[in-house]
Design a protein around this motif. Sequence first.
Motif, short mmCIF file in Angstrom:
data_model
loop_
_atom_site.label_atom_id
_atom_site.label_comp_id
_atom_site.label_asym_id
_atom_site.label_seq_id
_atom_site.Cartn_x
_atom_site.Cartn_y
_atom_site.Cartn_z
N ASN A 1 0.83 -1.21 0.00
CA ASN A 1 0.00 0.00 0.00
C ASN A 1 0.86 1.25 0.00
OD1 ASN A 1 -2.77 -0.51 -0.18
ND2 ASN A 1 -2.89 -1.14 1.97
N SER A 2 1.94 1.24 0.77
CA SER A 2 2.77 2.45 0.85
C SER A 2 3.55 2.65 -0.44
CB SER A 2 3.73 2.37 2.05
OG SER A 2 4.67 1.35 1.83
N THR A 3 3.92 1.56 -1.11
CA THR A 3 4.62 1.69 -2.40
C THR A 3 3.67 2.19 -3.48
OG1 THR A 3 5.86 -0.26 -1.72
CG2 THR A 3 6.17 0.50 -4.00
N ALA A 4 2.45 1.65 -3.47
CA ALA A 4 1.50 1.98 -4.54
C ALA A 4 0.99 3.41 -4.42
CB ALA A 4 0.33 1.00 -4.51
N GLY A 5 0.98 3.93 -3.20
CA GLY A 5 0.49 5.29 -3.01
C GLY A 5 -1.03 5.30 -2.88
N GLU A 6 -1.54 6.43 -2.43
CA GLU A 6 -2.97 6.52 -2.13
C GLU A 6 -3.85 6.43 -3.37
OE1 GLU A 6 -4.17 9.82 0.21
OE2 GLU A 6 -2.85 9.29 1.88
N ALA A 7 -3.31 6.83 -4.52
CA ALA A 7 -4.13 6.85 -5.73
C ALA A 7 -4.47 5.45 -6.23
CB ALA A 7 -3.43 7.64 -6.82
N SER A 8 -3.69 4.46 -5.80
CA SER A 8 -3.89 3.11 -6.32
C SER A 8 -5.25 2.56 -5.92
CB SER A 8 -2.80 2.19 -5.77
OG SER A 8 -3.14 0.85 -6.01
N GLN A 9 -5.89 1.93 -6.89
CA GLN A 9 -7.20 1.33 -6.62
C GLN A 9 -7.07 -0.16 -6.31
OE1 GLN A 9 -10.30 3.06 -6.80
NE2 GLN A 9 -8.93 4.81 -6.79
N VAL A 10 -5.83 -0.66 -6.28
CA VAL A 10 -5.64 -2.11 -6.12
C VAL A 10 -5.96 -2.53 -4.69
CG1 VAL A 10 -3.96 -3.98 -6.21
CG2 VAL A 10 -3.91 -2.18 -7.93
N ASP A 11 -6.67 -3.64 -4.57
CA ASP A 11 -6.93 -4.23 -3.26
C ASP A 11 -5.83 -5.26 -2.99
OD1 ASP A 11 -7.79 -5.44 -0.99
OD2 ASP A 11 -9.70 -6.15 -1.80
N PHE A 12 -4.95 -4.93 -2.05
CA PHE A 12 -3.81 -5.82 -1.78
C PHE A 12 -4.12 -6.89 -0.73
CE2 PHE A 12 -1.58 -1.95 -3.30
CZ PHE A 12 -0.88 -2.53 -4.35
N THR A 13 -5.34 -6.90 -0.22
CA THR A 13 -5.62 -7.81 0.90
C THR A 13 -5.79 -9.26 0.44
OG1 THR A 13 -8.00 -7.46 0.77
CG2 THR A 13 -6.75 -5.97 2.19
N CYS A 14 -5.62 -10.15 1.39
CA CYS A 14 -5.96 -11.55 1.14
C CYS A 14 -6.48 -12.15 2.44
CB CYS A 14 -4.76 -12.33 0.61
SG CYS A 14 -3.45 -12.59 1.79
#
Lengths: 244, 244
Positions: A99-112
């Motif tokens: 999340n910190s690498t992708a930045g706030e603008a990212s819409q990707v859900d990194f959870t599992c």
Amino acid sequence: MTYCVAMRLADGLVFASDTRTNAGFDQISTFRKMHTFQQPGERLLTIMTAGNLATSQSVISLLEKRIHSDQPNLMSVVSLFEAAELLGETMREVVRRDNSTAGEASQVDFTCSMILGGQVRGEVPKLYHIYQEGNFIEATPETPYFQIGESKYGKPVLDRVLSFETTLDRAYQCALISFDSTMKSNLSVGMPMDVMLYRNDGFEPAYKVRLEADDSYYTELRRQWNKGIRDLVASMPLPDIGAH
Amino acid sequence: MTYCVAMRLADGLVFASDTRTNAGFDQISTFRKMHTFQQPGERLLTIMTAGNLATSQSVISLLEKRIHSDQPNLMSVVSLFEAAELLGETMREVVRRDNSTAGEASQVDFTCSMILGGQVRGEVPKLYHIYQEGNFIEATPETPYFQIGESKYGKPVLDRVLSFETTLDRAYQCALISFDSTMKSNLSVGMPMDVMLYRNDGFEPAYKVRLEADDSYYTELRRQWNKGIRDLVASMPLPDIGAH
């Protein structure tokens, strides 16, 4: 999408997972979602994953790497509860990093989310459902199974049939029926399947198989189930809806 | 939550809806989600709704009010297709109004989805699924049913049993089984149920009932289905998992 189910029964544990991953409908691959960590005679831990594949793989890789370190790891923890805590923490660590690498603008859900089951010598077998937030719950005789991923289509048959006393072979059969209902309704859950049965105090898999779509037992079970459901509906009383 | 299912079959149409609405788990009420507009001998239109209750009620109220106006309305449209367009437009109108009043900060989801089925004299019966965006699709002999709301638990049995040629009484029976599977797994779908059957060229309901939880036919069906599924599982071949 993914479908995984695990059961904690009087005789032991049952794990089943599909292997399909997809990004959209045309980027489909096969990945193992079931991972077993084993110390013969001492401990067996099986993890199944659903959700972001990059996160799942990172978590599994970190867990593997740390086994050979001084950090707390799956071979050093003294209970399944501690192993569940470790999984939750490792998951949070990876999600935070991405999340910190992708930045706030990212819409990707990194959870599992994950299922962890197994046995550490000195304890009875245990089964945990680790949520995407990293917290977790444990299976009990009243609620002997957990699902992750596309869980709804395959749930009714488990709720009607499964109990803590169900034998391992019957439970495996139920899992296959549950998978068949799921795969019939959701194209993004697909064969082959990984299945693993664990018998209490075995500290190694009692049975382990990668089930292909043309497996003869699975094919016959699907055929009998489909016919059985249709026959059952046909045998039941019709409502009286008055004159035709 | 809500569960509604409708079928377009060779003999006519089947509609079934639950009546439970909830905001959280402790604010539970019973509301009709099935609404029928009728002009004897000329047209019958049935609408079922899922999603935001305020939106659903506003849409139904506007549709009712406009019947007595010069605007295009459910009694003036010349086809089910036009009626579906009208529903989509009315839904967009209400959502737009509530979104603009609530302001951007509001987290409320004002959308709803609907099923519209019926017959206008001069046409065959038709069935439409109107999405929350206001666009819609029509049922065909290959896909003879639509669901809205909590659709997954009750889908496998429909997929195995239902076809365009299924009779109305059998289809009603299948709908009840589908509801039973859904209500067993989701507490926010609940009795009583509204059921309506429509026979081709009838222009009035062929059968209409509010089914209470203690209805004797429904109770017996549930009992037989539960026993039937358990017996079916017990009758099927077990996998060979090697020595015990």
